[in-house]
Write an enzyme that holds these catalytic residues in place. Sequence first.
Site: not given
Ligand SMILES: Cc1cc2nc3c(=O)[nH]c(=O)nc-3n(C[C@H](O)[C@H](O)[C@H](O)COP(=O)(O)OP(=O)(O)OC[C@H]3O[C@@H](n4cnc5c(N)ncnc54)[C@H](O)[C@@H]3O)c2cc1C
Length: 597
Positions: A441
């Site tokens: 989220e």
């Molecule tokens: C168990 C689980 C359930 C989930 N359920 C859903 C679901 O139902 N539907 C859905 O759509 N998604 C879901 N997700 C996905 C989840 O919402 C994403 O993993 C999350 O939003 C982060 O995206 P990412 O993993 O691609 O990380 P990234 O976007 O690659 O981020 C990696 C790190 O970089 C940081 N970062 C990125 N951009 C910036 C910035 N501009 N400034 C500062 N810091 C930054 C982030 O804070 C993070 O710490 C789920 C994930 C898991 C693990």
Amino acid sequence: MPTYKAPVEDVQFLLNDVFRMERYSNLPGFADASPDVVEAVLGEAAKLCEEVLQPLNRVGDLEGCIRHDDGRVTTPKGFKDAVNAFAQGGWIGLAADPEYGGQGLPYTLAAVVNEFSSSANMALAMYPGLTMGAIAALHTHGSPEQKALYLPKMIAGEWTGTMNLTEPHCGTDLGLIKTKAVPQPDGSYKITGTKIFISAGEHDITSNIIHLVLARIEGAPEGVKGISLFVVPKVKVAADGSLGDRNGVACGSIEHKMGLHGNATCVMNYDEATGWLIGQENRGLAAMFVMMNEARLGVAIQGLAQSEVAYQNAAAYAKDRIQGRSLTGAKATDKPADPIIVHPDVRRTLLQIRAFNEAARALVLYTALKSDVAHRGGDEKERQQADDWLGLLTPVLKGVLTDVGFDNAVRAQQMFGGHGYIAEWGMEQFVRDARIAMIYEGANGIQALDLVGRKLPKDGGRAVMGFFNEVGTYLKEKGEDPALAPFCKPLGGALQHLQQATMWFMNNAMARPDNAGAGSVDYMHLFGLVAMGYMWVRIVEAAAAKKAAGEGDAAVLDAKLVTARFFMERMLPETAAHLARISAGSDAIMAMPAEAF
Ligand SMILES: Cc1cc2nc3c(=O)[nH]c(=O)nc-3n(C[C@H](O)[C@H](O)[C@H](O)COP(=O)(O)OP(=O)(O)OC[C@H]3O[C@@H](n4cnc5c(N)ncnc54)[C@H](O)[C@@H]3O)c2cc1C
């Protein structure tokens, strides 16, 4: 084995004595929520969560979900019946529109039930929880036909809902979404692409799953301005609501993950699946935000919920486990050692968790009441003020309650010593389950950026000024009251720290945005402390008044006053450290070249 008792009395104290819910009785649905109805509703919810959901928490963790070769996913033993019992109890539709079969009760009550169910079994509670979010998005942005087709079944719990944002190459930055939507002559779209990490994307609980999917219509502008929202049922639905053929969407695999094993986290493959546009073309993110905001509050509640259940078990253990003697002489003289609850450091740890839990619960309920005013209120100014609070506090709640919720799960585990590390005690499951709430989220770093970068400057700072005004006015009115002064004084100091930090951003972050990025997480936690401090003063006011009137359970009220004191003396002073870090700016953080990391 861990146990759980829903904090029904605490919720009643907050709703009846602290926030005086009867003052909201002019809002739709509130007249039906008299104290006796609320008591009955909470009692029933507690029973279901304690007796049906909680016993399945460890089962879900051990068994997990299984994907079969044909793409079917089975959930752990007992999950299907328990989710169905939840649905049949009317809990999914508790606050939903009566026109579609909901009960129309305040959202505030749904937030309470969310806490109870997430404490009892977070992985299980997400199946109905995501459905509630999808209901909210469809209700706000769906066409009358879409609402008529989907909402009654979802509200009844016959079909569940999901949110599909994330793709392999894009999580935070949704502007990178590639899933495409091709318009068809009949007004539908063919959706093609891969979504990952989709919670409850496939399961054996209901006959249909209603996916809300972000995708890009062919030729749409680049970035977030070219994203649209679609409803894509797993099984196609005829106009009369009957189920037809399977749609072109399937679960390709499920993730093996740190915790939350009972909830299926799916890779969803869309292969020319038939979908229908929700709301306007290219306005999908705004439409999805209804679901995301609801989900963010829901995830905030998960943080509190894990902290609460972990606390309950740690407190019980600390009264039972005997080790060492009290520093002031033996207390349990009939035993070879004293229970560890006599040790100051054990008490400090437990109080730190408890002072957070009780204030966080108050903040959740107060914000939920604001949400009810924002969505149901008649007076435009009141609606706007409530909406300002909701927008401002949503990232604070999501970030702070889940960061601290996880820390508290670890603190509670620590109370068990080595036994906390051993699976059968259940404490390590709380730690593993609580961890995800900080990530999904919108990772918490992103929540902090949303707060500082979007919510502070929005409408010329109207929301944050409204917050300062509400807390400041309260302090002015109550600060001289001898019963409240010892609590108002530290809160006044903390509020000043927050105001100074806000000013610092205004003066130093406009021209140098890295200053905002570097201080945003500290600001979010500083904000959370002030908001929780405000809740503690209001709790103290209600508890002191009850005590003076000779009402209520004196021991419970005294415990509130002691916990409030602990918060003011030992937790609120952190605001000074946050302010110092924010004012240090970004120089040291940005000075190091990337290759030196
Ligand atoms: C168990 C689980 C359930 C989930 N359920 C859903 C679901 O139902 N539907 C859905 O759509 N998604 C879901 N997700 C996905 C989840 O919402 C994403 O993993 C999350 O939003 C982060 O995206 P990412 O993993 O691609 O990380 P990234 O976007 O690659 O981020 C990696 C790190 O970089 C940081 N970062 C990125 N951009 C910036 C910035 N501009 N400034 C500062 N810091 C930054 C982030 O804070 C993070 O710490 C789920 C994930 C898991 C693990």
